[in-house]
Scaffold this motif. Structure first.
Motif, PDB file in Angstrom:
ATOM      1  N   ALA A 122      19.551  17.586 -14.417  1.00  0.00           N
ATOM      2  CA  ALA A 122      18.448  16.708 -14.803  1.00  0.00           C
ATOM      3  C   ALA A 122      18.141  16.978 -16.271  1.00  0.00           C
ATOM      4  CB  ALA A 122      17.211  16.995 -13.952  1.00  0.00           C
ATOM      5  N   VAL A 123      17.951  15.932 -17.050  1.00  0.00           N
ATOM      6  CA  VAL A 123      17.707  16.088 -18.489  1.00  0.00           C
ATOM      7  C   VAL A 123      16.226  16.332 -18.730  1.00  0.00           C
ATOM      8  CG1 VAL A 123      17.870  14.990 -20.754  1.00  0.00           C
ATOM      9  CG2 VAL A 123      19.676  14.619 -19.053  1.00  0.00           C
ATOM     10  N   ALA A 124      15.903  17.513 -19.280  1.00  0.00           N
ATOM     11  CA  ALA A 124      14.513  17.850 -19.569  1.00  0.00           C
ATOM     12  C   ALA A 124      14.060  17.255 -20.892  1.00  0.00           C
ATOM     13  CB  ALA A 124      14.334  19.369 -19.585  1.00  0.00           C
ATOM     14  N   ASP A 125      14.939  17.276 -21.892  1.00  0.00           N
ATOM     15  CA  ASP A 125      14.588  16.724 -23.206  1.00  0.00           C
ATOM     16  C   ASP A 125      15.844  16.618 -24.054  1.00  0.00           C
ATOM     17  OD1 ASP A 125      13.034  15.713 -25.274  1.00  0.00           O
ATOM     18  OD2 ASP A 125      11.438  17.193 -24.962  1.00  0.00           O
ATOM     19  N   ARG A 126      15.714  15.938 -25.183  1.00  0.00           N
ATOM     20  CA  ARG A 126      16.830  15.737 -26.109  1.00  0.00           C
ATOM     21  C   ARG A 126      16.427  16.178 -27.503  1.00  0.00           C
ATOM     22  NH1 ARG A 126      17.225  11.660 -22.288  1.00  0.00           N
ATOM     23  NH2 ARG A 126      19.349  10.921 -21.780  1.00  0.00           N
ATOM     24  N   VAL A 127      17.368  16.773 -28.225  1.00  0.00           N
ATOM     25  CA  VAL A 127      17.132  17.214 -29.597  1.00  0.00           C
ATOM     26  C   VAL A 127      18.312  16.768 -30.449  1.00  0.00           C
ATOM     27  CG1 VAL A 127      16.847  19.184 -31.148  1.00  0.00           C
ATOM     28  CG2 VAL A 127      15.814  19.241 -28.867  1.00  0.00           C
ATOM     29  N   SER A 128      18.032  16.104 -31.558  1.00  0.00           N
ATOM     30  CA  SER A 128      19.096  15.741 -32.492  1.00  0.00           C
ATOM     31  C   SER A 128      18.650  16.086 -33.904  1.00  0.00           C
ATOM     32  CB  SER A 128      19.434  14.250 -32.392  1.00  0.00           C
ATOM     33  OG  SER A 128      18.301  13.457 -32.691  1.00  0.00           O
ATOM     34  N   CYS A 129      19.619  16.421 -34.744  1.00  0.00           N
ATOM     35  CA  CYS A 129      19.296  16.790 -36.124  1.00  0.00           C
ATOM     36  C   CYS A 129      20.482  16.441 -37.019  1.00  0.00           C
ATOM     37  CB  CYS A 129      18.966  18.274 -36.221  1.00  0.00           C
ATOM     38  SG  CYS A 129      20.312  19.373 -35.713  1.00  0.00           S
ATOM     39  N   LYS A 130      20.268  16.518 -38.313  1.00  0.00           N
ATOM     40  CA  LYS A 130      21.321  16.225 -39.277  1.00  0.00           C
ATOM     41  C   LYS A 130      21.697  17.489 -40.041  1.00  0.00           C
ATOM     42  CE  LYS A 130      20.385  11.315 -40.190  1.00  0.00           C
ATOM     43  NZ  LYS A 130      20.115  10.304 -41.250  1.00  0.00           N
ATOM     44  N   ARG A 131      22.985  17.645 -40.270  1.00  0.00           N
ATOM     45  CA  ARG A 131      23.481  18.750 -41.083  1.00  0.00           C
ATOM     46  C   ARG A 131      24.715  18.271 -41.838  1.00  0.00           C
ATOM     47  NH1 ARG A 131      21.886  24.045 -40.311  1.00  0.00           N
ATOM     48  NH2 ARG A 131      23.804  24.678 -41.358  1.00  0.00           N
ATOM     49  N   ARG A 132      24.956  18.894 -42.991  1.00  0.00           N
ATOM     50  CA  ARG A 132      26.179  18.582 -43.722  1.00  0.00           C
ATOM     51  C   ARG A 132      27.391  19.208 -43.060  1.00  0.00           C
ATOM     52  NH1 ARG A 132      24.575  19.428 -50.127  1.00  0.00           N
ATOM     53  NH2 ARG A 132      23.028  17.720 -50.260  1.00  0.00           N
ATOM     54  N   ALA A 133      27.211  20.388 -42.508  1.00  0.00           N
ATOM     55  CA  ALA A 133      28.304  21.113 -41.851  1.00  0.00           C
ATOM     56  C   ALA A 133      27.706  22.031 -40.793  1.00  0.00           C
ATOM     57  CB  ALA A 133      29.108  21.927 -42.870  1.00  0.00           C
ATOM     58  N   PRO A 134      28.485  22.423 -39.783  1.00  0.00           N
ATOM     59  CA  PRO A 134      27.965  23.335 -38.754  1.00  0.00           C
ATOM     60  C   PRO A 134      27.634  24.697 -39.333  1.00  0.00           C
ATOM     61  CG  PRO A 134      30.009  22.271 -38.042  1.00  0.00           C
ATOM     62  CD  PRO A 134      29.856  21.974 -39.500  1.00  0.00           C
ATOM     63  N   ASP A 135      26.548  25.283 -38.837  1.00  0.00           N
ATOM     64  CA  ASP A 135      26.224  26.657 -39.216  1.00  0.00           C
ATOM     65  C   ASP A 135      27.272  27.569 -38.583  1.00  0.00           C
ATOM     66  OD1 ASP A 135      24.060  28.660 -40.236  1.00  0.00           O
ATOM     67  OD2 ASP A 135      24.539  29.330 -38.201  1.00  0.00           O
ATOM     68  N   PRO A 136      27.900  28.464 -39.368  1.00  0.00           N
ATOM     69  CA  PRO A 136      28.978  29.301 -38.814  1.00  0.00           C
ATOM     70  C   PRO A 136      28.535  30.157 -37.633  1.00  0.00           C
ATOM     71  CG  PRO A 136      28.948  29.421 -41.215  1.00  0.00           C
ATOM     72  CD  PRO A 136      27.692  28.711 -40.810  1.00  0.00           C
ATOM     73  N   ALA A 137      27.277  30.589 -37.634  1.00  0.00           N
ATOM     74  CA  ALA A 137      26.814  31.503 -36.584  1.00  0.00           C
ATOM     75  C   ALA A 137      26.181  30.774 -35.406  1.00  0.00           C
ATOM     76  CB  ALA A 137      25.827  32.507 -37.171  1.00  0.00           C
ATOM     77  N   LEU A 138      25.268  29.824 -35.697  1.00  0.00           N
ATOM     78  CA  LEU A 138      24.479  29.200 -34.633  1.00  0.00           C
ATOM     79  C   LEU A 138      24.696  27.693 -34.514  1.00  0.00           C
ATOM     80  CD1 LEU A 138      21.126  31.125 -35.194  1.00  0.00           C
ATOM     81  CD2 LEU A 138      22.759  31.474 -33.342  1.00  0.00           C
ATOM     82  N   PHE A 139      25.611  27.126 -35.267  1.00  0.00           N
ATOM     83  CA  PHE A 139      25.942  25.705 -35.256  1.00  0.00           C
ATOM     84  C   PHE A 139      24.807  24.843 -35.799  1.00  0.00           C
ATOM     85  CE2 PHE A 139      26.953  21.528 -33.384  1.00  0.00           C
ATOM     86  CZ  PHE A 139      28.286  21.438 -33.750  1.00  0.00           C
ATOM     87  N   VAL A 140      23.555  25.099 -35.353  1.00  0.00           N
ATOM     88  CA  VAL A 140      22.416  24.290 -35.786  1.00  0.00           C
ATOM     89  C   VAL A 140      21.521  25.000 -36.791  1.00  0.00           C
ATOM     90  CG1 VAL A 140      22.309  22.885 -33.699  1.00  0.00           C
ATOM     91  CG2 VAL A 140      21.097  25.068 -33.775  1.00  0.00           C
ATOM     92  N   GLY A 141      21.758  26.281 -37.042  1.00  0.00           N
ATOM     93  CA  GLY A 141      20.890  27.038 -37.932  1.00  0.00           C
ATOM     94  C   GLY A 141      19.790  27.747 -37.154  1.00  0.00           C
ATOM     95  N   SER A 142      19.223  28.783 -37.726  1.00  0.00           N
ATOM     96  CA  SER A 142      18.237  29.611 -37.019  1.00  0.00           C
ATOM     97  C   SER A 142      16.936  28.866 -36.742  1.00  0.00           C
ATOM     98  CB  SER A 142      17.955  30.885 -37.828  1.00  0.00           C
ATOM     99  OG  SER A 142      17.502  30.553 -39.142  1.00  0.00           O
ATOM    100  N   GLY A 143      16.482  28.036 -37.704  1.00  0.00           N
ATOM    101  CA  GLY A 143      15.223  27.320 -37.505  1.00  0.00           C
ATOM    102  C   GLY A 143      15.294  26.342 -36.340  1.00  0.00           C
ATOM    103  N   LYS A 144      16.350  25.558 -36.296  1.00  0.00           N
ATOM    104  CA  LYS A 144      16.514  24.601 -35.202  1.00  0.00           C
ATOM    105  C   LYS A 144      16.751  25.330 -33.875  1.00  0.00           C
ATOM    106  CE  LYS A 144      16.400  20.827 -35.577  1.00  0.00           C
ATOM    107  NZ  LYS A 144      15.318  19.829 -35.384  1.00  0.00           N
ATOM    108  N   ALA A 145      17.414  26.475 -33.921  1.00  0.00           N
ATOM    109  CA  ALA A 145      17.633  27.251 -32.701  1.00  0.00           C
ATOM    110  C   ALA A 145      16.305  27.713 -32.108  1.00  0.00           C
ATOM    111  CB  ALA A 145      18.532  28.452 -32.989  1.00  0.00           C
ATOM    112  N   GLN A 146      15.364  28.126 -32.973  1.00  0.00           N
ATOM    113  CA  GLN A 146      14.047  28.533 -32.481  1.00  0.00           C
ATOM    114  C   GLN A 146      13.287  27.349 -31.903  1.00  0.00           C
ATOM    115  OE1 GLN A 146      12.441  31.550 -32.097  1.00  0.00           O
ATOM    116  NE2 GLN A 146      14.543  32.283 -32.442  1.00  0.00           N
TER     117      GLN A 146
END
Length: 394
Positions: A43-67
Motif C-alpha cells: 500500500a502506498v503511504a506517500d510519494r516523494v520526488s526531487c530534482k538532482r543533477r546527478a545521484p549522490d554517491p553515498a545516499l543517491f538523494v543526499g543527506s537532507g532529502k534522506a532525513q
C-alpha cells in the motif's frame, strides 16, 4: 451480543521515491512505480520526488532529502522505502542505515512481482536466475552475520571473510546450475522451432508494454482463456495457440509473451532470453500499444529498446493500438487502419478494442495479407482449424 467482525490484514505500506535527473521519461507522479508496488502487494503511504543533477554517491538523494524521507516514513507508519531508479549496493546499504528501515529499488520490486507470477518450470528458473544474479552483488547488505568473526580450525582471517566467501560460492554454484537447466530449456525450444519451420509455420508474437492488453487481444483472436487482468505483468509465461486466417486459408502460430517495461532490469532480459526468443524468431510482431495511455509514445520506444536488445529489432511489425473503447473522444482515429512512422520506417497500424471486438476484422485481414505475401504457394493449401481455439471467425 455483537458478532465478531473479521478484518483483512493491512498491507505493508511504503514510501515511493523518484529523482528527476532531467530525463524525458521521468514519472513525476510515480504512477508506474505505484502500480508496481500495488501489484507486489504494498500500500502506498506517500510519494516523494526531487530534482538532482546527478545521484549522490553515498545516499543517491543526499543527506537532507534522506532525513525528509525518514521523517515522512515515521509520520505515515511506512515500513519500507521504494526507489524508482536502480540503487547501487553501497547506496542501498547507506540508505538503510540512515533511514533505519528496508530500502529497495525498482529492480528488486520487478523481480518480486515476477517471482510471485511465474507458473511454468521455465518461468520459475528464469526468475530464480535473475534473483540470484541480483543477490550476488548485495551479500553484505542483507546478512548481519557476515560482519561477525568466524573462528575455528581452517578458518581464514578477517571479520566475516569466510562466511562471505561461502555465501558467494553457494550463490555462484546455484547460478551455474540454474543456467545449465535453462540451457536445456533453450535446446527444447530450438527443437520445437525447427519442427515448426519444417511445417512451414508462420510465427506471430505479441509484444508490447506491460498492461497494454496483449493477453486480452490474444484471447479475442484465438478464443483462448489465457489469464488477463488490469495489472502489470499479468502474463509471464509464453502461451502459443493456432490462429486460423480464413482469407489466407491457413493457420499461423500466435504467441503471447511477457510484457516489457521502462528500465527493465538487464538481469531479467538475460534471464528471460529463452522466453523472449519467441519474439526474436517470429516472422511478424504484433506490437500492442495502450492507445488510451498518454505516455504511449514513450512506452513504444521502451519496447523498441528491449526488442533491439534481444535481437528482434529488425523483425517486421504491425502496430496494434488497443483500448480504442477507452480513448478520449477528441483523439479517436478517423480510420481503423493507417500507417505510422516507427524508427524512420512506415509501419502498418490498426486501432482495435480487444474487449469490444472493434477493429479485429481489419487486423485479421492485414495478417492474412502478410501471410499470403510471405508464404510459399503450396503452404496456402494448409488445412483449416485444428483445435477448439481456432474456429474461423465468420
Amino acid at each position: 451480543m455483537n458478532a465478531p467482525t473479521s478484518s483483512k490484514p493491512s498491507l505493508p505500506s511504503v514510501i515511493l521515491v523518484g529523482v528527476d535527473f532531467g530525463h524525458a521519461h521521468f514519472d513525476g507522479e510515480l504512477e508506474e512505480l505505484g502500480l508496481l508496488a500495488k501489484t507486489a502487494g504494498f500500500a502506498v503511504a506517500d510519494r516523494v520526488s526531487c530534482k538532482r543533477r546527478a545521484p549522490d554517491p553515498a545516499l543517491f538523494v543526499g543527506s537532507g532529502k534522506a532525513q525528509e524521507i525518514k521523517m515522512l516514513a515515521q509520520s505515515t507508519g511506512a515500513s519500507e522505502v521504494l526507489f524508482d531508479q536502480s540503487l547501487s549496493p553501497a547506496q542501498q546499504r547507506n540508505l538503510e542505515r540512515e533511514l533505519g528501515m528496508p530500502v529497495n529499488d525498482r529492480t528488486l520490486l520487478i523481480l518480486q512481482i515476477f517471482a510471485q507470477r511465474a507458473r511454468s518450470h521455465e518461468g520459475k528458473l528464469q526468475v530464480e536466475l535473475a534473483r540470484l544474479q541480483y543477490l550476488s552483488t548485495r551479500l553484505v547488505r542483507r546478512w548481519s552475520h557476515l560482519e561477525r568473526q568466524s573462528g575455528g580450525i581452517g578458518m581464514r582471517g578477517g571479520p566475516g571473510e569466510t562466511q562471505i566467501e561461502l555465501d558467494r560460492r553457494m550463490i555462484g554454484d546455484s547460478i551455474k546450475r540454474t543456467k545449465e537447466r535453462l540451457e536445456k530449456v533453450k535446446k527444447q525450444r530450438a527443437t520445437q522451432r525447427r519442427q515448426r519451420e519444417r511445417r512451414d509455420a508462420f510465427m506471430i508474437s505479441l509484444v508490447g508494454y506491460t498492461n497494454a492488453g496483449k493477453s486480452s487481444l490474444f484471447n479475442a483472436l484465438v478464443k483462448a482463456r489465457a489469464y488477463a487482468a488490469d495489472q502489470l505483468f499479468a502474463t509471464l509465461d509464453t502461451t502459443t495457440r493456432q490462429l486460423y486466417l480464413g482469407e489466407a486459408g491457413r493457420s499461423v502460430s500466435l504467441s503471447d509473451t511477457v510484457g516489457f517495461i521502462r528500465d527493465l532490469p538487464h538481469g531479467l532480459v538475460d534471464a528471460f532470453a529463452a522466453t523472449l526468443q519467441e519474439a526474436a524468431d517470429a516472422d511478424l510482431l504484433l506490437h500492442v500499444v495502450d492507445a488510451a495511455n498518454p505516455a504511449h509514445l514513450e512506452q513504444i520506444q521502451a519496447v523498441m529498446g528491449v526488442l533491439r536488445e534481444i535481437g528482434a529489432g529488425d523483425v517486421p511489425q504491425v502496430l496494434v493500438f488497443n483500448k480504442l473503447d477507452a480513448m478520449d473522444a477528441n483523439h479517436l482515429p478517423r480510420t481503423l487502419d493507417d500507417q505510422m512512422e516507427l524508427d524512420g520506417v512506415s509501419v502498418p497500424r490498426v486501432f482495435v478494442s480487444a474487449l469490444a471486438g472493434t477493429g479485429l476484422p481489419e487486423l485479421r485481414a492485414l495478417l492474412a495479407q502478410r501471410v499470403m505475401a510471405c508464404a510459399p504457394a503450396d503452404a496456402l493449401q494448409a488445412e483449416g482449424p485444428i483445435n477448439e481455439f481456432e474456429d474461423p471467425v465468420s
